[in-house]
Design a protein around this motif. Structure first.
Motif, PDB file in Angstrom:
ATOM      1  N   PHE A 277      26.319  48.965  44.979  1.00 18.45           N
ATOM      2  CA  PHE A 277      26.079  48.215  43.746  1.00 18.45           C
ATOM      3  C   PHE A 277      27.402  47.827  43.087  1.00 18.45           C
ATOM      4  O   PHE A 277      27.565  46.694  42.615  1.00 18.45           O
ATOM      5  N   MET A 278      28.363  48.751  43.052  1.00 17.13           N
ATOM      6  CA  MET A 278      29.664  48.453  42.442  1.00 17.13           C
ATOM      7  C   MET A 278      30.387  47.347  43.213  1.00 17.13           C
ATOM      8  O   MET A 278      31.096  46.529  42.618  1.00 17.13           O
ATOM      9  N   THR A 279      30.179  47.295  44.514  1.00 19.19           N
ATOM     10  CA  THR A 279      30.771  46.229  45.325  1.00 19.19           C
ATOM     11  C   THR A 279      30.204  44.873  44.916  1.00 19.19           C
ATOM     12  O   THR A 279      30.947  43.901  44.730  1.00 19.19           O
ATOM     13  N   ALA A 292      40.077  38.968  36.061  1.00 16.15           N
ATOM     14  CA  ALA A 292      39.576  40.019  35.176  1.00 16.15           C
ATOM     15  C   ALA A 292      39.899  41.389  35.752  1.00 16.15           C
ATOM     16  O   ALA A 292      39.765  41.619  36.962  1.00 16.15           O
ATOM     17  N   ILE A 293      40.334  42.298  34.899  1.00 10.89           N
ATOM     18  CA  ILE A 293      40.642  43.668  35.326  1.00 10.89           C
ATOM     19  C   ILE A 293      39.337  44.441  35.499  1.00 10.89           C
ATOM     20  O   ILE A 293      38.536  44.539  34.570  1.00 10.89           O
ATOM     21  N   PHE A 294      39.123  44.973  36.680  1.00 13.53           N
ATOM     22  CA  PHE A 294      37.954  45.799  36.968  1.00 13.53           C
ATOM     23  C   PHE A 294      38.412  47.248  36.845  1.00 13.53           C
ATOM     24  O   PHE A 294      39.028  47.811  37.747  1.00 13.53           O
ATOM     25  N   GLN A 318      38.528  50.622  48.811  1.00 18.23           N
ATOM     26  CA  GLN A 318      37.915  49.343  49.171  1.00 18.23           C
ATOM     27  C   GLN A 318      38.379  48.212  48.252  1.00 18.23           C
ATOM     28  O   GLN A 318      37.804  47.124  48.261  1.00 18.23           O
ATOM     29  N   ASN A 319      39.405  48.494  47.458  1.00 16.21           N
ATOM     30  CA  ASN A 319      40.012  47.487  46.562  1.00 16.21           C
ATOM     31  C   ASN A 319      39.043  46.942  45.520  1.00 16.21           C
ATOM     32  O   ASN A 319      39.107  45.767  45.152  1.00 16.21           O
ATOM     33  N   THR A 351      49.251  51.974  44.085  1.00 13.58           N
ATOM     34  CA  THR A 351      48.758  50.604  44.267  1.00 13.58           C
ATOM     35  C   THR A 351      48.289  49.919  42.987  1.00 13.58           C
ATOM     36  O   THR A 351      48.328  48.688  42.910  1.00 13.58           O
ATOM     37  N   ILE A 352      47.821  50.677  41.996  1.00 14.40           N
ATOM     38  CA  ILE A 352      47.278  50.043  40.782  1.00 14.40           C
ATOM     39  C   ILE A 352      47.765  50.786  39.543  1.00 14.40           C
ATOM     40  O   ILE A 352      48.181  51.956  39.634  1.00 14.40           O
ATOM     41  N   PRO A 353      47.721  50.143  38.364  1.00 12.62           N
ATOM     42  CA  PRO A 353      48.030  50.857  37.131  1.00 12.62           C
ATOM     43  C   PRO A 353      47.090  52.054  36.977  1.00 12.62           C
ATOM     44  O   PRO A 353      45.873  51.904  37.049  1.00 12.62           O
TER      45      PRO A 353
END
Length: 423
Positions: A277-279, A292-294, A318-319, A351-353
Protein backbone atom coordinates in the motif's frame (compact mmCIF):
# COMPACT_ATOMS: atom_id res chain seq x y z
CA UNK A 1 29.80 22.11 -6.06
CA UNK A 2 29.56 22.71 -2.31
CA UNK A 3 33.00 21.23 -1.67
CA UNK A 4 34.53 23.30 -4.47
CA UNK A 5 32.95 26.48 -3.10
CA UNK A 6 34.18 25.63 0.37
CA UNK A 7 37.72 25.03 -0.89
CA UNK A 8 37.92 28.38 -2.69
CA UNK A 9 36.36 30.21 0.26
CA UNK A 10 38.87 28.81 2.71
CA UNK A 11 41.78 29.67 0.39
CA UNK A 12 40.49 33.25 0.16
CA UNK A 13 40.17 33.49 3.96
CA UNK A 14 43.72 32.26 4.49
CA UNK A 15 45.07 34.65 1.83
CA UNK A 16 43.35 37.65 3.43
CA UNK A 17 44.60 36.74 6.90
CA UNK A 18 48.14 36.19 5.64
CA UNK A 19 48.17 39.43 3.65
CA UNK A 20 46.96 41.36 6.66
CA UNK A 21 49.73 39.95 8.84
CA UNK A 22 52.39 40.65 6.22
CA UNK A 23 51.24 44.25 5.98
CA UNK A 24 51.42 44.60 9.75
CA UNK A 25 55.02 43.30 9.68
CA UNK A 26 56.07 45.59 6.86
CA UNK A 27 54.73 48.64 8.68
CA UNK A 28 56.08 47.53 12.02
CA UNK A 29 59.69 47.16 10.87
CA UNK A 30 59.81 50.13 8.52
CA UNK A 31 62.11 52.98 9.53
CA UNK A 32 60.51 55.58 11.69
CA UNK A 33 57.34 53.62 12.28
CA UNK A 34 56.99 55.00 15.78
CA UNK A 35 56.91 58.52 14.37
CA UNK A 36 54.37 57.55 11.77
CA UNK A 37 50.76 57.75 12.94
CA UNK A 38 49.67 55.45 10.09
CA UNK A 39 50.27 52.28 12.06
CA UNK A 40 48.37 53.62 15.02
CA UNK A 41 45.33 54.03 12.79
CA UNK A 42 45.68 50.94 10.60
CA UNK A 43 46.90 48.37 13.11
CA UNK A 44 43.53 47.80 14.92
CA UNK A 45 41.71 47.52 11.60
CA UNK A 46 44.13 44.91 10.26
CA UNK A 47 43.96 42.92 13.46
CA UNK A 48 40.16 42.97 13.24
CA UNK A 49 40.23 41.85 9.59
CA UNK A 50 42.56 38.98 10.44
CA UNK A 51 40.47 37.92 13.42
CA UNK A 52 37.14 38.01 11.57
CA UNK A 53 38.62 36.22 8.55
CA UNK A 54 40.04 33.39 10.62
CA UNK A 55 36.74 33.17 12.53
CA UNK A 56 34.84 32.86 9.27
CA UNK A 57 37.23 30.21 8.05
CA UNK A 58 36.74 28.13 11.17
CA UNK A 59 32.96 28.50 11.21
CA UNK A 60 32.19 28.36 7.50
CA UNK A 61 32.66 24.63 7.15
CA UNK A 62 29.62 23.46 9.18
CA UNK A 63 27.21 25.75 7.33
CA UNK A 64 28.24 24.58 3.87
CA UNK A 65 28.58 20.99 5.03
CA UNK A 66 24.89 20.88 5.92
CA UNK A 67 23.71 21.71 2.39
CA UNK A 68 24.20 18.30 0.70
CA UNK A 69 22.50 16.30 3.45
CA UNK A 70 19.75 18.80 4.26
CA UNK A 71 19.96 18.72 8.04
CA UNK A 72 16.49 18.47 9.62
CA UNK A 73 15.65 20.91 12.40
CA UNK A 74 11.95 20.40 12.79
CA UNK A 75 9.01 20.61 15.14
CA UNK A 76 5.60 18.96 15.11
CA UNK A 77 2.55 21.17 15.54
CA UNK A 78 -0.21 19.04 17.04
CA UNK A 79 -3.88 19.39 17.98
CA UNK A 80 -2.55 20.55 21.35
CA UNK A 81 -1.22 23.58 19.46
CA UNK A 82 -4.66 24.44 18.06
CA UNK A 83 -4.79 27.70 20.01
CA UNK A 84 -1.74 28.74 17.98
CA UNK A 85 -2.73 27.19 14.67
CA UNK A 86 -6.14 28.89 14.53
CA UNK A 87 -4.74 32.39 15.13
CA UNK A 88 -2.93 34.11 12.23
CA UNK A 89 -1.01 36.41 14.57
CA UNK A 90 0.16 33.54 16.78
CA UNK A 91 1.18 31.52 13.73
CA UNK A 92 3.21 34.48 12.53
CA UNK A 93 4.88 34.84 15.92
CA UNK A 94 5.62 31.12 16.04
CA UNK A 95 7.21 31.06 12.61
CA UNK A 96 9.28 34.14 13.46
CA UNK A 97 10.49 32.47 16.63
CA UNK A 98 11.39 29.23 14.87
CA UNK A 99 13.25 31.11 12.16
CA UNK A 100 15.20 33.13 14.72
CA UNK A 101 16.15 29.89 16.47
CA UNK A 102 17.44 28.47 13.15
CA UNK A 103 14.78 25.78 12.70
CA UNK A 104 14.00 24.85 9.10
CA UNK A 105 10.92 22.58 9.05
CA UNK A 106 7.42 22.50 10.55
CA UNK A 107 5.08 19.50 10.54
CA UNK A 108 1.49 20.79 10.99
CA UNK A 109 -1.09 18.12 11.77
CA UNK A 110 -3.73 17.58 9.08
CA UNK A 111 -5.27 14.21 10.10
CA UNK A 112 -6.12 13.49 13.73
CA UNK A 113 -8.89 11.68 15.64
CA UNK A 114 -10.79 10.80 12.47
CA UNK A 115 -10.99 14.42 11.28
CA UNK A 116 -9.03 16.67 8.96
CA UNK A 117 -7.68 20.15 9.67
CA UNK A 118 -8.63 21.64 6.31
CA UNK A 119 -11.75 21.89 4.06
CA UNK A 120 -11.91 18.40 2.58
CA UNK A 121 -14.19 17.14 -0.17
CA UNK A 122 -12.88 13.62 0.50
CA UNK A 123 -13.98 13.76 4.15
CA UNK A 124 -17.37 15.14 3.17
CA UNK A 125 -17.93 12.34 0.66
CA UNK A 126 -17.11 9.84 3.41
CA UNK A 127 -19.70 11.58 5.63
CA UNK A 128 -17.26 11.97 8.51
CA UNK A 129 -16.98 15.73 8.76
CA UNK A 130 -20.08 17.79 9.49
CA UNK A 131 -17.85 20.73 10.31
CA UNK A 132 -14.42 22.02 9.31
CA UNK A 133 -11.66 23.09 11.64
CA UNK A 134 -11.15 26.69 10.60
CA UNK A 135 -9.16 29.59 11.97
CA UNK A 136 -10.51 32.21 14.35
CA UNK A 137 -11.49 34.47 11.44
CA UNK A 138 -12.81 31.61 9.30
CA UNK A 139 -9.62 31.13 7.34
CA UNK A 140 -8.00 27.92 6.08
CA UNK A 141 -5.56 26.93 8.84
CA UNK A 142 -3.33 24.71 6.70
CA UNK A 143 -2.99 27.29 3.93
CA UNK A 144 -2.06 29.96 6.48
CA UNK A 145 0.60 27.82 8.20
CA UNK A 146 2.17 26.88 4.87
CA UNK A 147 2.21 30.49 3.68
CA UNK A 148 3.65 31.84 6.94
CA UNK A 149 6.32 29.12 7.03
CA UNK A 150 7.41 29.71 3.44
CA UNK A 151 7.72 33.46 4.00
CA UNK A 152 10.40 32.70 6.56
CA UNK A 153 12.24 30.05 4.61
CA UNK A 154 10.78 27.10 6.52
CA UNK A 155 9.57 23.91 4.87
CA UNK A 156 5.99 22.87 5.68
CA UNK A 157 5.25 19.14 5.58
CA UNK A 158 1.67 17.94 6.17
CA UNK A 159 1.57 15.41 8.99
CA UNK A 160 -1.06 12.63 8.82
CA UNK A 161 -0.68 11.88 12.51
CA UNK A 162 -3.35 9.24 13.10
CA UNK A 163 -2.69 7.11 10.02
CA UNK A 164 -4.99 4.06 10.29
CA UNK A 165 -5.97 4.95 13.87
CA UNK A 166 -9.20 6.61 15.05
CA UNK A 167 -11.22 7.05 18.27
CA UNK A 168 -14.08 4.52 18.61
CA UNK A 169 -16.57 7.38 19.05
CA UNK A 170 -15.48 9.23 15.90
CA UNK A 171 -17.91 9.46 12.99
CA UNK A 172 -15.33 7.64 10.90
CA UNK A 173 -15.61 4.58 13.15
CA UNK A 174 -19.35 4.84 13.74
CA UNK A 175 -20.30 5.41 10.10
CA UNK A 176 -17.92 2.82 8.61
CA UNK A 177 -17.78 -0.23 10.92
CA UNK A 178 -16.93 -2.39 7.89
CA UNK A 179 -13.62 -0.51 7.64
CA UNK A 180 -12.43 -1.63 11.08
CA UNK A 181 -10.25 -4.62 11.84
CA UNK A 182 -10.41 -6.90 14.88
CA UNK A 183 -8.37 -8.97 17.29
CA UNK A 184 -8.71 -12.74 17.41
CA UNK A 185 -11.12 -12.49 20.37
CA UNK A 186 -13.31 -10.04 18.43
CA UNK A 187 -12.08 -6.95 20.26
CA UNK A 188 -11.82 -3.80 18.17
CA UNK A 189 -9.91 -1.40 20.41
CA UNK A 190 -6.44 -0.96 21.84
CA UNK A 191 -4.85 1.57 24.15
CA UNK A 192 -2.52 4.20 22.73
CA UNK A 193 -0.98 7.50 23.80
CA UNK A 194 -4.18 9.07 22.47
CA UNK A 195 -6.36 6.81 24.65
CA UNK A 196 -8.63 4.01 23.44
CA UNK A 197 -8.65 3.68 19.66
CA UNK A 198 -9.88 1.48 16.83
CA UNK A 199 -7.89 0.63 13.73
CA UNK A 200 -8.89 1.01 10.10
CA UNK A 201 -8.14 -2.15 8.16
CA UNK A 202 -5.02 -1.31 6.09
CA UNK A 203 -5.76 -4.30 3.81
CA UNK A 204 -9.27 -3.20 2.87
CA UNK A 205 -9.44 -1.51 -0.57
CA UNK A 206 -11.98 1.10 0.58
CA UNK A 207 -9.74 2.12 3.50
CA UNK A 208 -6.74 2.33 1.21
CA UNK A 209 -8.66 4.51 -1.23
CA UNK A 210 -9.90 6.80 1.54
CA UNK A 211 -6.41 7.39 2.99
CA UNK A 212 -4.89 7.78 -0.49
CA UNK A 213 -7.57 10.29 -1.50
CA UNK A 214 -6.92 12.38 1.63
CA UNK A 215 -3.19 12.45 0.99
CA UNK A 216 -3.51 13.29 -2.70
CA UNK A 217 -6.08 15.98 -1.87
CA UNK A 218 -3.52 17.76 0.33
CA UNK A 219 -0.68 17.32 -2.16
CA UNK A 220 -2.86 18.65 -5.00
CA UNK A 221 -4.62 21.56 -3.26
CA UNK A 222 -1.85 22.91 -1.04
CA UNK A 223 1.70 24.14 -1.55
CA UNK A 224 3.10 21.61 0.90
CA UNK A 225 6.74 20.57 0.67
CA UNK A 226 5.86 17.01 1.56
CA UNK A 227 3.67 14.63 3.52
CA UNK A 228 4.54 12.62 6.61
CA UNK A 229 3.28 9.43 8.26
CA UNK A 230 4.34 8.31 11.71
CA UNK A 231 4.09 5.14 13.80
CA UNK A 232 0.31 5.02 13.30
CA UNK A 233 0.63 4.24 9.60
CA UNK A 234 0.76 0.68 10.83
CA UNK A 235 -1.28 -1.98 12.64
CA UNK A 236 -0.75 -3.46 16.12
CA UNK A 237 0.19 -7.10 15.65
CA UNK A 238 -2.91 -8.33 17.55
CA UNK A 239 -5.19 -7.13 14.75
CA UNK A 240 -6.07 -8.64 11.37
CA UNK A 241 -8.68 -11.20 12.40
CA UNK A 242 -11.63 -9.40 10.81
CA UNK A 243 -13.72 -11.22 8.21
CA UNK A 244 -12.21 -9.47 5.19
CA UNK A 245 -8.58 -10.08 6.17
CA UNK A 246 -9.17 -13.69 7.23
CA UNK A 247 -10.78 -14.39 3.86
CA UNK A 248 -7.96 -12.71 1.94
CA UNK A 249 -5.23 -14.54 3.88
CA UNK A 250 -6.98 -17.89 3.49
CA UNK A 251 -7.45 -17.32 -0.23
CA UNK A 252 -3.78 -16.50 -0.76
CA UNK A 253 -2.18 -19.08 1.56
CA UNK A 254 -4.81 -21.84 1.61
CA UNK A 255 -4.66 -21.69 5.41
CA UNK A 256 -6.51 -19.69 8.07
CA UNK A 257 -4.52 -17.08 9.97
CA UNK A 258 -2.43 -18.54 12.82
CA UNK A 259 -3.84 -18.21 16.32
CA UNK A 260 -0.57 -16.66 17.43
CA UNK A 261 -0.55 -13.03 16.23
CA UNK A 262 3.26 -13.03 16.38
CA UNK A 263 3.66 -15.99 14.05
CA UNK A 264 6.50 -14.93 11.72
CA UNK A 265 4.76 -15.78 8.46
CA UNK A 266 1.55 -14.07 9.60
CA UNK A 267 3.50 -10.97 10.67
CA UNK A 268 5.34 -10.86 7.36
CA UNK A 269 2.19 -11.31 5.27
CA UNK A 270 0.50 -8.34 6.96
CA UNK A 271 3.66 -6.20 6.93
CA UNK A 272 4.13 -6.91 3.21
CA UNK A 273 0.54 -5.82 2.52
CA UNK A 274 1.17 -2.49 4.27
CA UNK A 275 4.40 -2.11 2.29
CA UNK A 276 2.49 -2.72 -0.96
CA UNK A 277 0.00 0.00 0.00
CA UNK A 278 2.82 2.43 0.85
CA UNK A 279 4.36 1.70 -2.55
CA UNK A 280 1.11 2.63 -4.30
CA UNK A 281 0.72 5.72 -2.12
CA UNK A 282 4.27 6.82 -2.89
CA UNK A 283 3.64 6.43 -6.60
CA UNK A 284 0.46 8.47 -6.35
CA UNK A 285 2.14 11.31 -4.46
CA UNK A 286 5.08 11.47 -6.85
CA UNK A 287 2.74 11.47 -9.85
CA UNK A 288 1.00 14.57 -8.49
CA UNK A 289 4.09 16.33 -7.14
CA UNK A 290 7.37 14.64 -8.11
CA UNK A 291 9.52 16.61 -5.67
CA UNK A 292 7.25 16.22 -2.66
CA UNK A 293 9.09 14.86 0.37
CA UNK A 294 7.74 11.45 1.36
CA UNK A 295 8.56 11.45 5.08
CA UNK A 296 8.09 8.74 7.70
CA UNK A 297 8.50 9.03 11.48
CA UNK A 298 8.31 5.51 12.97
CA UNK A 299 9.55 3.86 16.15
CA UNK A 300 12.88 2.05 16.12
CA UNK A 301 12.81 -0.80 13.63
CA UNK A 302 12.64 -3.95 15.79
CA UNK A 303 9.61 -2.62 17.65
CA UNK A 304 7.99 -1.14 14.54
CA UNK A 305 8.17 -4.40 12.59
CA UNK A 306 7.40 -6.96 15.30
CA UNK A 307 4.68 -5.08 17.13
CA UNK A 308 3.31 -2.62 14.55
CA UNK A 309 3.82 -4.55 11.28
CA UNK A 310 5.63 -1.47 9.95
CA UNK A 311 8.54 -2.64 7.81
CA UNK A 312 10.00 0.83 7.26
CA UNK A 313 13.50 -0.50 6.61
CA UNK A 314 12.15 -2.20 3.48
CA UNK A 315 10.43 1.06 2.54
CA UNK A 316 13.80 2.76 2.85
CA UNK A 317 15.62 0.16 0.75
CA UNK A 318 12.92 0.32 -1.93
CA UNK A 319 13.45 4.11 -2.18
CA UNK A 320 9.99 4.94 -0.89
CA UNK A 321 11.31 7.27 1.82
CA UNK A 322 12.81 10.73 1.21
CA UNK A 323 13.20 11.63 4.87
CA UNK A 324 13.32 9.59 8.08
CA UNK A 325 12.67 10.73 11.65
CA UNK A 326 12.92 7.94 14.23
CA UNK A 327 10.96 8.62 17.41
CA UNK A 328 13.15 7.99 20.45
CA UNK A 329 11.30 9.32 23.46
CA UNK A 330 13.59 8.08 26.23
CA UNK A 331 14.37 10.09 29.37
CA UNK A 332 17.39 7.95 30.26
CA UNK A 333 20.40 9.23 28.31
CA UNK A 334 22.18 5.88 28.00
CA UNK A 335 19.01 4.25 26.69
CA UNK A 336 18.59 7.16 24.29
CA UNK A 337 22.17 6.77 23.05
CA UNK A 338 21.70 3.03 22.48
CA UNK A 339 18.63 3.64 20.32
CA UNK A 340 20.16 6.52 18.39
CA UNK A 341 23.15 4.32 17.55
CA UNK A 342 21.13 1.55 15.89
CA UNK A 343 22.56 0.32 12.56
CA UNK A 344 19.36 0.97 10.56
CA UNK A 345 19.62 4.66 11.48
CA UNK A 346 23.22 4.73 10.32
CA UNK A 347 22.14 3.03 7.10
CA UNK A 348 19.42 5.59 6.49
CA UNK A 349 21.63 8.63 6.98
CA UNK A 350 23.94 7.45 4.19
CA UNK A 351 21.24 8.16 1.62
CA UNK A 352 18.51 10.49 2.95
CA UNK A 353 18.05 13.27 5.54
CA UNK A 354 17.70 11.43 8.85
CA UNK A 355 16.71 12.78 12.24
CA UNK A 356 15.70 11.74 15.73
CA UNK A 357 12.34 12.63 17.27
CA UNK A 358 12.95 14.14 20.73
CA UNK A 359 10.29 14.68 23.38
CA UNK A 360 10.12 18.24 24.73
CA UNK A 361 7.36 17.51 27.22
CA UNK A 362 3.70 16.66 27.84
CA UNK A 363 1.14 18.23 30.13
CA UNK A 364 1.69 15.55 32.76
CA UNK A 365 5.33 14.86 31.91
CA UNK A 366 7.57 17.95 31.70
CA UNK A 367 11.04 17.63 30.19
CA UNK A 368 13.91 19.83 31.32
CA UNK A 369 15.90 21.91 28.88
CA UNK A 370 19.05 20.16 30.11
CA UNK A 371 17.66 16.77 29.03
CA UNK A 372 16.72 18.23 25.66
CA UNK A 373 20.17 19.77 25.17
CA UNK A 374 21.91 16.50 26.12
CA UNK A 375 19.85 14.49 23.64
CA UNK A 376 20.33 17.02 20.84
CA UNK A 377 24.09 16.95 21.48
CA UNK A 378 24.07 13.15 21.07
CA UNK A 379 22.22 13.35 17.76
CA UNK A 380 24.43 16.12 16.41
CA UNK A 381 27.58 14.17 17.29
CA UNK A 382 26.28 11.41 15.02
CA UNK A 383 25.48 13.76 12.15
CA UNK A 384 21.71 13.46 12.66
CA UNK A 385 19.00 16.09 12.59
CA UNK A 386 16.26 16.52 15.21
CA UNK A 387 12.50 17.05 15.35
CA UNK A 388 10.77 18.09 18.56
CA UNK A 389 7.45 16.79 19.83
CA UNK A 390 5.77 19.21 20.10
CA UNK A 391 5.69 23.01 19.62
CA UNK A 392 3.66 24.01 22.69
CA UNK A 393 5.69 21.84 25.05
CA UNK A 394 8.90 23.55 23.95
CA UNK A 395 7.77 26.54 26.03
CA UNK A 396 5.19 25.17 28.48
CA UNK A 397 4.78 22.33 31.01
CA UNK A 398 8.11 23.06 32.68
CA UNK A 399 9.23 24.55 35.98
CA UNK A 400 11.84 26.53 34.06
CA UNK A 401 11.18 30.11 33.08
CA UNK A 402 10.33 31.09 29.53
CA UNK A 403 13.68 32.88 29.28
CA UNK A 404 15.55 29.75 30.36
CA UNK A 405 13.77 27.67 27.72
CA UNK A 406 14.35 30.30 25.04
CA UNK A 407 18.05 30.58 25.91
CA UNK A 408 18.38 26.81 25.92
CA UNK A 409 16.88 26.42 22.45
CA UNK A 410 18.98 29.31 21.13
CA UNK A 411 22.11 27.37 22.08
CA UNK A 412 21.10 24.27 20.10
CA UNK A 413 21.47 25.71 16.59
CA UNK A 414 23.98 28.60 16.57
CA UNK A 415 24.06 28.82 12.76
CA UNK A 416 21.37 28.48 10.04
CA UNK A 417 20.83 25.26 8.08
CA UNK A 418 18.29 26.16 5.44
CA UNK A 419 16.56 23.42 3.47
CA UNK A 420 16.05 24.15 -0.18
CA UNK A 421 12.52 24.09 -1.56
CA UNK A 422 12.23 22.24 -4.86
CA UNK A 423 9.03 23.04 -6.76
Amino acid sequence: MANKLLHHTLRWCVWVADASLQLIKSISFSQGWRRNGLLRMVFPILVLISFVTVLLASNFTPVIAQVPRQEIRGVWMTNNDFNVLKDRRKVQESMNRLRELNFNTVYPVVWNSGYVMYPSAVAQRADIQPFVFRGSDGHDILADVINQAHRRGLLATAWFEFGFMAPPTSELALNHPEWLTKKRDGGETSMSAAGEVVWLNPFHPEVQKFISDLVLEVVTNYDVDGIQFDDHMSLPHEFGYDRYTVSLYTQETKNPPPANPQDQAWVKWRADKITAFMTQLHQGVKARKPNAIFSVAPNYYDFAYKFQLQDWLTWLRQNLVDELIVQIYRPNLQNFIANVSRPEIQEAQQTIPTAIGIMTGLRNNPVSIQQIKSQVRVTQQRGLGVAFFYYGSMWNYSSESSNERQTGFQALFPYPALRARVD
